[in-house]
Motif scaffolding. Structure first.
Motif, PDB file in Angstrom:
ATOM      1  N   HIS A 191       5.882 -12.373  -0.233  1.00 24.24           N
ATOM      2  CA  HIS A 191       6.909 -11.409   0.186  1.00 24.24           C
ATOM      3  C   HIS A 191       8.011 -12.209   0.874  1.00 24.24           C
ATOM      4  CE1 HIS A 191       9.096  -8.072   1.511  1.00 24.24           C
ATOM      5  NE2 HIS A 191       8.386  -7.691   2.547  1.00 24.24           N
ATOM      6  N   ARG A 192       8.988 -12.606   0.080  1.00 22.63           N
ATOM      7  CA  ARG A 192       9.967 -13.575   0.544  1.00 22.63           C
ATOM      8  C   ARG A 192      11.030 -13.005   1.477  1.00 22.63           C
ATOM      9  NH1 ARG A 192      10.542 -15.569  -5.600  1.00 22.63           N
ATOM     10  NH2 ARG A 192       9.777 -13.421  -5.813  1.00 22.63           N
ATOM     11  N   HIS A 193      11.604 -11.885   1.128  1.00 18.73           N
ATOM     12  CA  HIS A 193      12.833 -11.450   1.803  1.00 18.73           C
ATOM     13  C   HIS A 193      12.608 -10.219   2.677  1.00 18.73           C
ATOM     14  CE1 HIS A 193      14.789 -14.467  -0.554  1.00 18.73           C
ATOM     15  NE2 HIS A 193      14.412 -13.900  -1.677  1.00 18.73           N
ATOM     16  N   ARG A 194      11.500 -10.230   3.420  1.00 21.20           N
ATOM     17  CA  ARG A 194      11.188  -9.068   4.253  1.00 21.20           C
ATOM     18  C   ARG A 194      12.224  -8.830   5.333  1.00 21.20           C
ATOM     19  NH1 ARG A 194       8.969 -14.327   4.328  1.00 21.20           N
ATOM     20  NH2 ARG A 194       7.825 -14.795   6.253  1.00 21.20           N
ATOM     21  N   ARG A 195      12.892  -9.878   5.801  1.00 21.59           N
ATOM     22  CA  ARG A 195      13.874  -9.689   6.865  1.00 21.59           C
ATOM     23  C   ARG A 195      15.192  -9.125   6.342  1.00 21.59           C
ATOM     24  NH1 ARG A 195      14.730 -13.899  11.270  1.00 21.59           N
ATOM     25  NH2 ARG A 195      15.281 -11.965  12.326  1.00 21.59           N
ATOM     26  N   LEU A 196      15.454  -9.261   5.063  1.00 26.02           N
ATOM     27  CA  LEU A 196      16.671  -8.681   4.484  1.00 26.02           C
ATOM     28  C   LEU A 196      16.524  -7.206   4.167  1.00 26.02           C
ATOM     29  CD1 LEU A 196      17.911 -11.383   1.928  1.00 26.02           C
ATOM     30  CD2 LEU A 196      18.688 -10.998   4.276  1.00 26.02           C
ATOM     31  N   PHE A 197      15.271  -6.764   3.939  1.00 28.22           N
ATOM     32  CA  PHE A 197      15.062  -5.402   3.452  1.00 28.22           C
ATOM     33  C   PHE A 197      14.247  -4.538   4.413  1.00 28.22           C
ATOM     34  CE2 PHE A 197      16.005  -8.018  -0.214  1.00 28.22           C
ATOM     35  CZ  PHE A 197      16.949  -7.258  -0.871  1.00 28.22           C
ATOM     36  N   GLY A 198      13.959  -5.065   5.588  1.00 25.79           N
ATOM     37  CA  GLY A 198      13.463  -4.229   6.666  1.00 25.79           C
ATOM     38  C   GLY A 198      12.027  -3.778   6.588  1.00 25.79           C
ATOM     39  N   GLY A 199      11.143  -4.552   5.953  1.00 26.82           N
ATOM     40  CA  GLY A 199       9.762  -4.089   5.928  1.00 26.82           C
ATOM     41  C   GLY A 199       8.788  -5.089   5.355  1.00 26.82           C
ATOM     42  N   GLY A 200       7.514  -4.870   5.673  1.00 24.31           N
ATOM     43  CA  GLY A 200       6.415  -5.643   5.109  1.00 24.31           C
ATOM     44  C   GLY A 200       5.521  -4.752   4.270  1.00 24.31           C
ATOM     45  N   ALA A 201       4.309  -5.216   3.992  1.00 24.48           N
ATOM     46  CA  ALA A 201       3.398  -4.483   3.106  1.00 24.48           C
ATOM     47  C   ALA A 201       3.029  -3.113   3.660  1.00 24.48           C
ATOM     48  CB  ALA A 201       2.133  -5.310   2.864  1.00 24.48           C
ATOM     49  N   HIS A 202       2.957  -2.992   4.974  1.00 26.96           N
ATOM     50  CA  HIS A 202       2.649  -1.692   5.570  1.00 26.96           C
ATOM     51  C   HIS A 202       3.828  -0.732   5.388  1.00 26.96           C
ATOM     52  CE1 HIS A 202       1.543   1.125   8.932  1.00 26.96           C
ATOM     53  NE2 HIS A 202       0.336   0.906   8.435  1.00 26.96           N
ATOM     54  N   CYS A 203       5.042  -1.199   5.639  1.00 28.57           N
ATOM     55  CA  CYS A 203       6.233  -0.356   5.477  1.00 28.57           C
ATOM     56  C   CYS A 203       6.455   0.061   4.027  1.00 28.57           C
ATOM     57  CB  CYS A 203       7.480  -1.092   5.958  1.00 28.57           C
ATOM     58  SG  CYS A 203       7.598  -1.293   7.734  1.00 28.57           S
ATOM     59  N   PHE A 204       6.146  -0.832   3.094  1.00 24.28           N
ATOM     60  CA  PHE A 204       6.414  -0.579   1.676  1.00 24.28           C
ATOM     61  C   PHE A 204       5.407   0.377   1.050  1.00 24.28           C
ATOM     62  CE2 PHE A 204       8.738  -4.845   0.591  1.00 24.28           C
ATOM     63  CZ  PHE A 204       9.747  -4.503   1.475  1.00 24.28           C
ATOM     64  N   THR A 205       4.406   0.810   1.814  1.00 21.32           N
ATOM     65  CA  THR A 205       3.329   1.620   1.253  1.00 21.32           C
ATOM     66  C   THR A 205       3.083   2.856   2.108  1.00 21.32           C
ATOM     67  OG1 THR A 205       1.689   0.309   2.473  1.00 21.32           O
ATOM     68  CG2 THR A 205       2.159  -0.349   0.195  1.00 21.32           C
ATOM     69  N   LEU A 206       2.454   3.853   1.486  1.00 23.44           N
ATOM     70  CA  LEU A 206       2.060   5.067   2.191  1.00 23.44           C
ATOM     71  C   LEU A 206       0.678   5.445   1.670  1.00 23.44           C
ATOM     72  CD1 LEU A 206       2.962   7.374   4.139  1.00 23.44           C
ATOM     73  CD2 LEU A 206       3.746   8.593   2.097  1.00 23.44           C
ATOM     74  N   ASP A 207      -0.342   5.244   2.499  1.00 23.83           N
ATOM     75  CA  ASP A 207      -1.701   5.512   2.030  1.00 23.83           C
ATOM     76  C   ASP A 207      -1.952   7.014   2.017  1.00 23.83           C
ATOM     77  OD1 ASP A 207      -1.235   4.174   4.566  1.00 23.83           O
ATOM     78  OD2 ASP A 207      -3.243   4.741   5.173  1.00 23.83           O
ATOM     79  N   THR A 208      -2.465   7.491   0.888  1.00 23.42           N
ATOM     80  CA  THR A 208      -2.661   8.923   0.686  1.00 23.42           C
ATOM     81  C   THR A 208      -4.131   9.321   0.604  1.00 23.42           C
ATOM     82  OG1 THR A 208      -2.348   8.561  -1.693  1.00 23.42           O
ATOM     83  CG2 THR A 208      -0.427   9.293  -0.416  1.00 23.42           C
ATOM     84  N   HIS A 209      -5.009   8.358   0.394  1.00 24.40           N
ATOM     85  CA  HIS A 209      -6.437   8.682   0.454  1.00 24.40           C
ATOM     86  C   HIS A 209      -7.218   7.502   1.012  1.00 24.40           C
ATOM     87  CE1 HIS A 209     -10.521   9.919  -0.526  1.00 24.40           C
ATOM     88  NE2 HIS A 209     -10.041  11.134  -0.636  1.00 24.40           N
ATOM     89  N   ARG A 210      -7.837   7.735   2.147  1.00 25.44           N
ATOM     90  CA  ARG A 210      -8.792   6.810   2.746  1.00 25.44           C
ATOM     91  C   ARG A 210     -10.078   7.580   3.031  1.00 25.44           C
ATOM     92  NH1 ARG A 210      -7.065   1.763   4.630  1.00 25.44           N
ATOM     93  NH2 ARG A 210      -4.800   1.427   4.607  1.00 25.44           N
ATOM     94  N   ALA A 211     -11.151   6.835   3.202  1.00 27.67           N
ATOM     95  CA  ALA A 211     -12.457   7.470   3.355  1.00 27.67           C
ATOM     96  C   ALA A 211     -12.636   8.152   4.698  1.00 27.67           C
ATOM     97  CB  ALA A 211     -13.559   6.426   3.146  1.00 27.67           C
ATOM     98  N   GLY A 212     -11.873   7.715   5.699  1.00 21.88           N
ATOM     99  CA  GLY A 212     -12.064   8.206   7.055  1.00 21.88           C
ATOM    100  C   GLY A 212     -11.620   9.644   7.241  1.00 21.88           C
ATOM    101  N   GLY A 213     -12.107  10.248   8.316  1.00 28.23           N
ATOM    102  CA  GLY A 213     -11.751  11.622   8.647  1.00 28.23           C
ATOM    103  C   GLY A 213     -11.236  11.718  10.067  1.00 28.23           C
ATOM    104  N   PRO A 214     -11.207  12.933  10.616  1.00 27.83           N
ATOM    105  CA  PRO A 214     -10.702  13.146  11.972  1.00 27.83           C
ATOM    106  C   PRO A 214     -11.710  12.701  13.051  1.00 27.83           C
ATOM    107  CG  PRO A 214     -11.440  15.223  11.050  1.00 27.83           C
ATOM    108  CD  PRO A 214     -11.571  14.194   9.955  1.00 27.83           C
ATOM    109  N   VAL A 215     -11.947  11.397  13.074  1.00 24.66           N
ATOM    110  CA  VAL A 215     -12.944  10.816  13.971  1.00 24.66           C
ATOM    111  C   VAL A 215     -12.347  10.633  15.363  1.00 24.66           C
ATOM    112  CG1 VAL A 215     -14.380   8.759  14.352  1.00 24.66           C
ATOM    113  CG2 VAL A 215     -14.058   9.654  12.041  1.00 24.66           C
ATOM    114  N   ASP A 216     -13.158  10.752  16.361  1.00 34.47           N
ATOM    115  CA  ASP A 216     -12.749  10.472  17.734  1.00 34.47           C
ATOM    116  C   ASP A 216     -13.074   9.003  18.026  1.00 34.47           C
ATOM    117  OD1 ASP A 216     -12.228  10.323  20.427  1.00 34.47           O
ATOM    118  OD2 ASP A 216     -13.343  12.137  20.967  1.00 34.47           O
ATOM    119  N   TYR A 217     -12.047   8.154  18.042  1.00 35.98           N
ATOM    120  CA  TYR A 217     -12.234   6.710  18.239  1.00 35.98           C
ATOM    121  C   TYR A 217     -12.087   6.290  19.702  1.00 35.98           C
ATOM    122  CZ  TYR A 217     -12.015   6.106  13.174  1.00 35.98           C
ATOM    123  OH  TYR A 217     -12.267   6.159  11.821  1.00 35.98           O
ATOM    124  N   ARG A 218     -11.964   7.226  20.593  1.00 34.47           N
ATOM    125  CA  ARG A 218     -11.761   6.855  21.996  1.00 34.47           C
ATOM    126  C   ARG A 218     -13.013   6.192  22.586  1.00 34.47           C
ATOM    127  NH1 ARG A 218     -10.072  12.448  24.547  1.00 34.47           N
ATOM    128  NH2 ARG A 218     -11.922  12.996  23.319  1.00 34.47           N
TER     129      ARG A 218
END
Length: 379
Positions: free
Chosen positions: A352-379
């Motif tokens: 990912h060469r030009h992240r500073r020119l385009f304002g994002g990394g792999a997290h910014c470039f993606t939007l996760d729509t299904h993960r296995a986790g649920g409404p867990v209390d992680y406190r």
């Protein structure tokens, strides 16, 4: 089916942004305010002089070199291909047409940009898609490029909500953060002193990006830097009612939290620095903080003064977790990779060469729509 409560449980579906026909930035007041820290807060080898921002004037379009746009497109397509090869279902936005016409609101006009940083204007909370109120005029209609994907999730039972949209006149913005020299990372920026009145002024409006929200099962940690953000958090808290606990942190960053702090697994954060612990809600201060070494200038391409840098050198903290063991990280960051491997993570390196020119990394470039986790209390 839409199901995403966190950033670290096993990932099975994701949206990857598009860089097609990303050719430049409209440098109007909204752009200058959003990126003011990166544009003015760094010196010497890190960044280059910014343009002055004069509200009410015609926006200046800052063109991006063709080589950089082509290499960005190549890197984003490789990200999508890598995720697909790992067995993850990848959805894509509509590409922005090459001849896309300007978009317009009440009293303004802007050139649109593609839906690249797809985490910014959308927040996925469990089974709900929430389109957040944008702070940059050129991104006002960006989520329409995602409508086909959102509709497919809606048709299978997801909730689909749009937060109130701001008018984005000059006086829609709380300027306190941008005008406060103490909040910049490398020195004071040029203040925006002359916002112009408009017949469409309604006062300070709600604005919030999804990337300001750290999702931890039942808990949401939201970065608030000024009153635009606070109004949006007030709306979000009332809308969610008792489905989530909403916590705010004050000025951890100018806006996005995901190049400051990411949750890698329950009990473990990746953090820009250990001092962030004191800003968090008490139940999360006991988590382990992994702090990578400072970025080296040699990790980044050398640009001329003709190029505009939109992010800090810490952008590579913006990694994407596939599960509690595997992460995608920039191959140009050996110190970060070694730190993660020493903590027991398997790192899949990506270019990912030009992240500073385009304002994002792999997290910014993606939007996760299904993960296995649920409404867990992680406190």
């Amino acid at each position: 089916m839409l199901n995403s409560y966190d950033d670290f449980t096993p990932l099975s579906e994701i949206i990857v942004g598009s860089a097609e026909n990303y050719v430049g930035h409209d440098r109007d007041l909204t752009f200058e305010l959003f990126f003011h820290e990166s544009l003015g807060g760094y010196r010497s080898d890190w960044a280059y002089p910014r343009l002055a921002a004069h509200a009410g004037e015609q926006a200046e379009t800052w063109k991006i070199g063709q080589q950089y746009t082509e290499e960005l497109h190549e890197d984003v397509e490789n990200l999508a291909a890598t995720l697909t090869s790992l067995g993850i279902t990848v959805h894509r936005p509509l590409p922005l047409p090459e001849d896309a016409l300007p978009i317009a609101g009440l009293g303004w006009q802007a050139a649109p940009i593609p839906a690249l940083n797809v985490r910014d204007n959308t927040l996925v909370l469990g089974d709900e898609i929430i389109e957040t109120p944008p702070a940059i005029r050129s991104r006002y209609l960006e989520t329409r490029l995602l409508s086909k994907v959102f509709r497919s999730y809606f048709d299978t039972g997801a909730r689909w909500t749009t937060m109130p949209r701001p008018t984005l006149t000059d006086r829609s913005f709380d300027l306190s953060y941008a005008q406060c020299a103490a909040t910049t990372l490398g020195g004071p920026t040029e203040p925006i002193t002359d916002p112009q009145p408009s017949p469409y002024d309604v006062g300070v409006e709600m604005m919030l990006d999804g990337a300001q929200v750290l999702r931890l099962g039942q808990d949401l940690i939201v970065n608030v830097a000024q009153n635009n953000h606070q109004h949006a958090v007030d709306w979000l808290t009332r809308h969610l009612q008792d489905r989530f606990r909403v916590h705010t942190v004050y000025r951890m960053a100018d806006n996005h939290i995901d190049s400051m702090l990411l949750a890698l697994r329950p009990g473990v954060f990746l953090a820009r620095h250990a001092g962030l612990r004191d800003m968090l809600p008490a139940p999360f201060r006991s988590w382990k903080f992994i702090v990578p070494p400072e970025p080296e200038p040699g990790q980044f391409p050398v640009y001329t003064d003709a190029e505009l840098l939109l992010t800090s050198p810490y952008i590579d903290i913006n990694i994407l977790s596939l599960d509690e063991e595997r992460v995608l990280a920039n191959a140009d960051c050996p110190g970060l990779i070694k730190t993660l491997e020493n903590e027991g993570f398997t790192v899949i390196p990506l270019q990912h060469r030009h992240r500073r020119l385009f304002g994002g990394g792999a997290h910014c470039f993606t939007l996760d729509t299904h993960r296995a986790g649920g409404p867990v209390d992680y406190r």
